[in-house]
Design a protein around this motif. Structure first.
Motif, short mmCIF file in Angstrom:
data_model
loop_
_atom_site.label_atom_id
_atom_site.label_comp_id
_atom_site.label_asym_id
_atom_site.label_seq_id
_atom_site.Cartn_x
_atom_site.Cartn_y
_atom_site.Cartn_z
N PHE A 23 0.33 -0.98 -0.40
CA PHE A 23 0.00 -0.11 -0.25
C PHE A 23 1.06 1.03 0.08
O PHE A 23 0.40 1.92 -0.69
CB PHE A 23 -1.33 -0.14 0.71
N LEU A 24 2.17 1.37 0.92
CA LEU A 24 2.58 2.76 1.18
C LEU A 24 3.21 2.74 -0.55
O LEU A 24 3.53 3.73 -0.95
CB LEU A 24 3.48 2.31 1.83
N ILE A 25 4.00 1.43 -0.79
CA ILE A 25 4.81 1.81 -2.18
C ILE A 25 3.70 2.59 -3.22
O ILE A 25 4.17 3.13 -3.84
CB ILE A 25 5.15 0.27 -2.41
N PHE A 26 2.88 1.66 -3.56
CA PHE A 26 1.59 2.54 -4.85
C PHE A 26 1.09 4.09 -3.85
O PHE A 26 0.93 4.37 -5.42
CB PHE A 26 -0.01 1.87 -4.32
N MET A 27 0.80 4.13 -2.95
CA MET A 27 0.95 5.77 -2.28
C MET A 27 2.07 6.63 -2.95
O MET A 27 1.49 7.60 -3.12
CB MET A 27 0.16 5.51 -1.30
N VAL A 28 2.84 5.85 -2.49
CA VAL A 28 4.42 6.76 -2.86
C VAL A 28 4.09 7.50 -4.14
O VAL A 28 4.82 8.67 -4.44
CB VAL A 28 5.65 6.41 -1.97
N GLY A 29 4.47 5.63 -5.20
CA GLY A 29 4.37 6.20 -6.50
C GLY A 29 3.81 6.84 -6.97
O GLY A 29 3.61 7.61 -8.13
N ALA A 30 2.52 6.71 -6.75
CA ALA A 30 0.69 7.43 -7.20
C ALA A 30 1.56 9.36 -7.45
O ALA A 30 1.33 10.27 -8.12
CB ALA A 30 -0.34 7.00 -6.55
N LEU A 32 4.30 10.27 -6.83
CA LEU A 32 5.18 10.71 -7.47
C LEU A 32 5.21 10.97 -8.76
O LEU A 32 5.91 11.89 -9.55
CB LEU A 32 6.78 9.75 -7.46
N VAL A 33 4.16 10.06 -9.09
CA VAL A 33 3.75 10.04 -10.74
C VAL A 33 2.62 11.33 -10.63
O VAL A 33 3.65 11.66 -11.70
CB VAL A 33 3.21 8.87 -10.84
N GLY A 34 1.89 11.96 -10.01
CA GLY A 34 1.71 13.12 -10.22
C GLY A 34 2.00 14.17 -9.97
O GLY A 34 1.85 15.30 -11.14
N GLY A 42 -0.88 22.32 -5.80
CA GLY A 42 0.09 23.67 -4.85
C GLY A 42 1.61 23.77 -4.91
O GLY A 42 1.50 22.84 -6.59
N PRO A 43 1.87 24.44 -4.51
CA PRO A 43 3.33 24.46 -4.67
C PRO A 43 4.20 23.64 -4.65
O PRO A 43 5.54 23.70 -4.79
CB PRO A 43 3.61 25.73 -3.80
#
Length: 112
Positions: A23-30, A32-34, A42-43
């Motif tokens: 879950f954490l790898i998915f969230m961090v990846g999403a 970073l991709v965003g 935001g800034p």
């Protein structure tokens, strides 16, 4: 403790840690991709947010990844990361997600 209870603790930590890690790898990846694609609003991150980002998902990912090979070292990294994160962000002490995705498996790896 019997051998059976030790194995139950180990496999509970591995399963729980694996799910939290995925879950954490998915969230961090999403995230970073965003940020790379310019879809982030935001800034960007402020310095305080970068510290929190390093303490929560990064230390948990490193700790839980290491815990599969070396349970003691990985558990220590995960628990120290969680404690440091909660010192940095005391408003999240009662947020169960901090404990579900890293704290619980980290403690189980330490108990093992």
């Amino acid at each position: 403790m019997s051998l059976k209870s030790i194995r139950i603790i180990l496999w509970s930590a591995r399963i729980w840690g694996g799910l939290g890690l995925a879950f954490l790898i998915f969230m961090v990846g999403a995230h970073l991709v965003g940020a790379i694609s310019g879809e982030a609003q935001g800034p960007g991150m402020r310095p305080g947010e970068m510290l929190s980002f390093a303490l929560f998902p990064v230390s948990f990912i490193i700790g839980l990844s290491l815990a599969f090979k070396w349970p003691g070292i990985g558990g220590i990294i995960t628990v120290v990361g969680m404690i440091s994160f909660l010192i940095d962000r005391p408003d999240l002490i009662f947020d169960s997600m901090v404990y579900v995705y890293g704290g619980g498996p980290g403690f189980l790896f330490l108990v093992y």
